[in-house]
Scaffold this motif. Structure first.
Motif, short mmCIF file in Angstrom:
data_model
loop_
_atom_site.label_atom_id
_atom_site.label_comp_id
_atom_site.label_asym_id
_atom_site.label_seq_id
_atom_site.Cartn_x
_atom_site.Cartn_y
_atom_site.Cartn_z
N SER A 31 10.16 -12.56 -40.47
CA SER A 31 9.94 -13.94 -40.87
C SER A 31 9.37 -14.72 -39.68
CB SER A 31 11.26 -14.59 -41.31
OG SER A 31 11.13 -15.99 -41.34
N PRO A 32 8.20 -15.33 -39.84
CA PRO A 32 7.63 -16.11 -38.73
C PRO A 32 8.54 -17.25 -38.29
CG PRO A 32 6.00 -15.79 -40.48
CD PRO A 32 7.31 -15.29 -41.00
N VAL A 33 9.20 -17.90 -39.24
CA VAL A 33 10.08 -19.03 -38.90
C VAL A 33 11.26 -18.53 -38.08
CG1 VAL A 33 11.60 -20.81 -39.84
CG2 VAL A 33 9.41 -20.34 -40.94
N THR A 34 11.87 -17.43 -38.51
CA THR A 34 13.02 -16.89 -37.79
C THR A 34 12.63 -16.45 -36.39
OG1 THR A 34 13.91 -16.09 -39.89
CG2 THR A 34 14.87 -15.18 -37.90
N LEU A 35 11.53 -15.72 -36.27
CA LEU A 35 11.10 -15.23 -34.96
C LEU A 35 10.73 -16.38 -34.03
CD1 LEU A 35 10.71 -12.65 -33.38
CD2 LEU A 35 8.39 -12.52 -34.26
N GLY A 36 10.01 -17.37 -34.55
CA GLY A 36 9.63 -18.53 -33.73
C GLY A 36 10.85 -19.33 -33.29
N ALA A 37 11.78 -19.56 -34.22
CA ALA A 37 12.97 -20.35 -33.89
C ALA A 37 13.86 -19.62 -32.88
CB ALA A 37 13.77 -20.66 -35.15
N LEU A 38 14.02 -18.31 -33.05
CA LEU A 38 14.82 -17.54 -32.08
C LEU A 38 14.18 -17.58 -30.70
CD1 LEU A 38 15.88 -14.40 -34.14
CD2 LEU A 38 17.37 -16.20 -33.26
N THR A 39 12.86 -17.50 -30.65
CA THR A 39 12.15 -17.55 -29.37
C THR A 39 12.37 -18.90 -28.70
OG1 THR A 39 10.48 -16.06 -30.27
CG2 THR A 39 9.92 -17.21 -28.25
N VAL A 40 12.26 -19.98 -29.47
CA VAL A 40 12.50 -21.32 -28.92
C VAL A 40 13.92 -21.42 -28.38
CG1 VAL A 40 12.84 -23.75 -29.54
CG2 VAL A 40 10.80 -22.58 -30.29
N LEU A 41 14.89 -20.99 -29.17
CA LEU A 41 16.29 -21.11 -28.76
C LEU A 41 16.56 -20.33 -27.47
CD1 LEU A 41 18.08 -20.76 -32.21
CD2 LEU A 41 17.99 -22.81 -30.77
N ILE A 42 16.12 -19.08 -27.43
CA ILE A 42 16.39 -18.23 -26.26
C ILE A 42 15.69 -18.76 -25.02
CG2 ILE A 42 16.02 -15.93 -25.28
CD1 ILE A 42 16.45 -14.87 -28.20
N LEU A 43 14.40 -19.09 -25.15
CA LEU A 43 13.65 -19.58 -23.98
C LEU A 43 14.16 -20.94 -23.51
CD1 LEU A 43 9.98 -18.52 -24.76
CD2 LEU A 43 11.64 -17.41 -23.28
N ASN A 44 14.56 -21.80 -24.44
CA ASN A 44 15.10 -23.10 -24.04
C ASN A 44 16.40 -22.93 -23.25
OD1 ASN A 44 14.95 -26.01 -24.07
ND2 ASN A 44 16.68 -25.95 -25.46
N ILE A 45 17.23 -22.01 -23.69
CA ILE A 45 18.49 -21.76 -22.96
C ILE A 45 18.17 -21.19 -21.57
CG2 ILE A 45 20.53 -20.26 -22.88
CD1 ILE A 45 20.64 -20.59 -25.98
N VAL A 46 17.27 -20.22 -21.50
CA VAL A 46 16.94 -19.58 -20.22
C VAL A 46 16.30 -20.56 -19.25
CG1 VAL A 46 15.47 -17.84 -19.13
CG2 VAL A 46 16.78 -17.25 -21.17
N PHE A 47 15.27 -21.30 -19.72
CA PHE A 47 14.50 -22.14 -18.81
C PHE A 47 15.11 -23.52 -18.57
CE2 PHE A 47 10.66 -19.53 -20.12
CZ PHE A 47 10.66 -18.80 -18.97
N ASN A 48 15.72 -24.09 -19.60
CA ASN A 48 16.19 -25.49 -19.45
C ASN A 48 17.70 -25.60 -19.22
OD1 ASN A 48 13.64 -26.59 -19.69
ND2 ASN A 48 13.76 -26.65 -21.92
N GLU A 49 18.50 -24.80 -19.90
CA GLU A 49 19.95 -24.93 -19.74
C GLU A 49 20.44 -24.25 -18.46
OE1 GLU A 49 21.75 -26.95 -21.61
OE2 GLU A 49 19.91 -27.41 -22.70
N PHE A 50 19.99 -23.02 -18.22
CA PHE A 50 20.43 -22.30 -17.01
C PHE A 50 19.90 -22.97 -15.75
CE2 PHE A 50 20.98 -18.00 -19.37
CZ PHE A 50 22.21 -18.43 -19.85
N ASN A 51 18.73 -23.59 -15.83
CA ASN A 51 18.16 -24.26 -14.66
C ASN A 51 18.98 -25.46 -14.22
OD1 ASN A 51 16.07 -22.60 -14.09
ND2 ASN A 51 14.48 -23.82 -15.02
N LYS A 52 19.70 -26.10 -15.17
CA LYS A 52 20.54 -27.23 -14.82
C LYS A 52 21.67 -26.81 -13.89
CE LYS A 52 19.77 -29.84 -19.07
NZ LYS A 52 20.37 -30.29 -20.33
N LYS A 53 22.13 -25.56 -14.07
CA LYS A 53 23.25 -25.08 -13.27
C LYS A 53 22.74 -24.43 -11.99
CE LYS A 53 25.84 -24.33 -17.51
NZ LYS A 53 26.33 -23.40 -18.46
#
Length: 194
Positions: A172-194
């Motif tokens: 599913s394009p929606v599922t794959l795109g959303a999972l990519t956003v979630l994972i990359l946002n956590i890696v690049f934006n959430e982990f960077n805060k710490k």
């Protein structure tokens, strides 16, 4: 375990879609979307999905078309939406009325659908324009997620040899795109805060 994980991830994607629809609807209604309202909407959405499970139904999903209808008609009252829901519920008990409503020609529905989905996509693009891309990895997140979402469309055979659970998640394009956003946002934006 695979079925539970699959439904969990599908629900996560549906909640991401619901959040986007709530933000788009807030923009259309000229209301500032705040965290409290979005969380309340997601709680209601989750509750209806839990109740649906008791009736052997699927998790519920908010429809972007309804957001498009609000944009096209300019009707922003929740009472109108509630009245429409009640009308649909009452009509569902009368098969002849349902037959009349479902006799609308496909080209008519398709034409209306193009406009409604187009408005949803345009609102999403507009929302992406409000994000800051300076000094962070947001551009990489958006570009990678769009590319991943297009992968199942451009190369449908890409996930042919995946196990069944992988096909459910990644075809599913929606599922794959959303999972990519979630994972990359956590890696690049959430982990960077710490």
């Amino acid at each position: 375990l695979t079925a539970i994980l699959s439904l969990f991830l599908v629900q996560l994607v549906i909640m991401t879609d619901a959040t986007g629809n709530q933000i788009n609807l807030s923009d259309i209604c000229s209301v500032e979307p705040n965290q409290e309202k979005i969380v309340a909407g997601l709680r209601g959405h989750g509750l209806t999905s839990i109740i649906a499970g008791f009736f052997n139904s699927f998790p519920h999903s908010l429809f972007g078309q309804n957001v498009g209808i609000a944009a096209i008609t300019g009707v922003k009252s929740r009472f109108v939406g509630t009245a429409a829901g009640i009308i649909l519920l009452v009509v569902s008990f009368f098969p002849k009325l349902v037959a009349i409503l479902t006799s609308i020609p496909s080209p008519v529905l398709g034409g209306a659908g193009i406009i409604m989905f187009g408005i949803v996509a345009a609102n999403g693009i507009k929302r992406l324009g409000t994000i800051s891309y300076d000094g962070n990895k947001n551009l990489v997140i958006v570009a990678t997620s769009l590319g991943m979402a297009l992968a199942p469309i451009a190369a449908p055979q890409l996930f042919t040899n995946f196990p069944q659970w992988g096909k459910i998640l990644f075809q599913s394009p929606v599922t794959l795109g959303a999972l990519t956003v979630l994972i990359l946002n956590i890696v690049f934006n959430e982990f960077n805060k710490k």
